[in-house]
Design an enzyme around this catalytic site. Structure first.
Site, PDB file in Angstrom:
ATOM      1  N   GLU A 177      94.419  76.511  60.897  1.00  0.00           N
ATOM      2  CA  GLU A 177      95.865  76.634  61.010  1.00  0.00           C
ATOM      3  C   GLU A 177      96.311  77.121  62.746  1.00  0.00           C
ATOM      4  O   GLU A 177      97.049  76.749  63.236  1.00  0.00           O
ATOM      5  CB  GLU A 177      96.342  78.103  60.328  1.00  0.00           C
ATOM      6  CG  GLU A 177      96.291  77.389  58.815  1.00  0.00           C
ATOM      7  CD  GLU A 177      97.364  76.957  58.453  1.00  0.00           C
ATOM      8  OE1 GLU A 177      98.313  76.604  59.239  1.00  0.00           O
ATOM      9  OE2 GLU A 177      97.519  76.305  57.130  1.00  0.00           O
ATOM     10  N   SER A 178      95.359  78.137  63.208  1.00  0.00           N
ATOM     11  CA  SER A 178      95.741  78.382  64.712  1.00  0.00           C
ATOM     12  C   SER A 178      94.579  78.270  65.601  1.00  0.00           C
ATOM     13  O   SER A 178      95.014  79.132  66.602  1.00  0.00           O
ATOM     14  CB  SER A 178      96.271  79.785  64.351  1.00  0.00           C
ATOM     15  OG  SER A 178      95.236  80.871  63.892  1.00  0.00           O
TER      16      SER A 178
END
Length: 457
Positions: free
Chosen positions: A80-81
């Site tokens: 995700e990040s």
């Protein structure tokens, strides 16, 4: 920088522990997983970002184990990040777990002027794991479908499954016409887990991260300036904000819970130092009680700040204030550990002599611009770029951390630098051009020149 090397010598690797918590089939025979395996192996710079998980992965693994969830979930923040709590997507998702604003609200994450708990480590992890548990139950215990729904939305996945005419508990994810992002998301997650499961097989060197607590949550009992808290902990702004990325402003929120995450090896000294600081000296502002005849312009002049900053700090929609009302005023005089710039470096810090400066931390919000910050803090775009080593044409991005230097009182002397004019000097020093003209009559007849000394008060 807080060092953790000694832990690695005496504690198990986080990857060893993670392997014991893996429980899913990584489906390495799937062509999509094979494609992602080849991509990951050929992009070591991406795998090197696993090092960014160090402050967070012990906590995430601990929470996953409490809930008896698959260890593979600890890798979702990587997908995700890249384990960056300040990451924002183009559509507004934020934090390690990239939660959308509406999803965050539904999951009980507070998002206001002071903080965005989608970025806060503990609240966002609790919310994401609880959401994944819900999705797993919604999709009849199928974790792959739960992960796909986490990425694309439960409504999207439910609709795709319904239209596929697959029924019952045996739904074949790989045959579903999922969005292209999800089509890459699931195999990359499985491929990453497979590489961590068998790093030697894939000739990958994983970063050394000890399976040991990186931080501890501390009840601080009141609001506090983040710069103050960092000094009390003996760490940098960067290290404190890395563990407390949810705060939007230069201080913790003025409401409960009053908590900070502090590196484990700094907790004892932080608590000892904090106990010696009275609560009324922990923040860089005062409470002003409005009296008859007061208005925001007069109050801003009195405290050498700006109307816009007072309005935003107090959530005021208009300039109207009432007799007896209290307003918070930015002010450096209350805090004994204010960062002062006694020997400013050329082109890095303000050109003030004999005045009191203090440093604020501003985390860029989605609607922020240089113009917004100029009005809010009474500083110039060029100064913001200089203080933060930004290029002249470099824009702002949500989640970005900016240092803002403020002059707490328009007194002393300002040394003119190239490009200055009377208006810009007044703006930098929270004063008016007419005031500067009165204090420096020569400005009416002579041009400014670098090195010239201008009286401020």
């Amino acid at each position: 920088m807080v060092m953790r090397a000694t832990y690695a010598e005496t504690t198990a690797s986080v990857w060893d522990v993670l392997r014991t918590q893996f429980s899913l089939n990584h489906e390495v025979t799937q062509p999509e997983v094979q494609t992602q395996l080849r991509w990951l192996i050929s992009h070591p710079s991406y795998l090197n970002k696993l090092a960014q998980s160090e402050p967070y992965i012990y906590h995430i693994l601990t929470e996953i184990k409490k809930r008896n969830m698959p260890g593979e979930i600890a890798l979702i923040p990587m997908i995700e990040s890249s384990y960056d709590p300040f990451a924002y997507s183009g559509v507004g998702a934020a934090g390690l777990w990239q939660l959308m604003p509406g999803t965050g609200t539904d999951l009980g994450l507070k998002q206001d002027w002071w903080s965005d708990n989608r970025r806060s480590i503990r609240p966002s992890t609790d919310a994401a794991l609880n959401y994944l548990l819900y999705l797993n139950k919604f999709f009849n215990g199928d974790w792959i479908l739960a992960f796909a729904a986490y990425d694309s939305g439960e409504g999207t996945m439910a609709r795709i499954i319904k239209q596929s005419n697959q029924t019952g508990r045996k739904i074949h994810f790989w045959s579903l016409p999922v969005p292209s992002e999800t089509k890459a998301y699931i195999p990359r997650l499985l491929a990453l887990a497979e590489i961590i499961q068998n790093p030697q097989r894939y000739r990958v060197q994983l970063p050394d991260i000890a399976h040991a607590p990186y931080f501890k949550e501390v009840n601080i009992g009141s609001q506090i300036d983040l710069s103050h808290a960092a000094k009390l902990a003996g760490i940098s702004y960067h290290d404190l904000i890395k563990l407390n990325p949810g705060y939007n402003r230069w201080a913790t929120a003025p409401y409960r819970p009053y908590k900070l995450l502090i590196p484990t090896d700094r907790v004892e000294s932080f608590n000892r130092n904090l106990a010696n600081v009275p609560e009324d000296q922990r923040v860089s502002w005062t409470r002003h009680q409005v009296s008859a005849g007061d208005n925001l312009n007069l109050i801003a002049q009195k405290y050498h700040t700006t109307i816009n900053l007072i309005k935003e700090l107090n959530q005021l929609k208009t300039n109207a204030i009432k007799n007896g009302q209290y307003v918070l005023i930015p002010n450096s005089k209350n805090t004994p550990v204010t960062v002062k710039n006694n020997t400013p470096e050329p082109d890095k810090t303000p050109h003030f002599v004999g005045s009191s400066q203090y440093k604020l931390l501003h985390i860029v919000q989605q609607n922020d611009s240089y113009l917004v910050l100029q009005k809010k803090y009474g500083v110039l775009k060029e100064d913001i770029q200089t203080w933060n080593r930004l290029k002249p044409n470099e824009g702002l991005r949500p989640g970005q951390q900016l240092v803002i230097w403020k002059n707490s009182s328009a007194t002393g002397v300002y040394v003119v630098k190239s490009g200055d004019n009377v208006s810009s000097i007044a703006l930098r020093n929270n004063t008016k051009t007419t005031t500067l003209m009165q204090l420096n009559p020569e400005l009416k007849t002579k041009l400014l020149h670098p090195g010239q000394r201008i009286r401020l008060g």
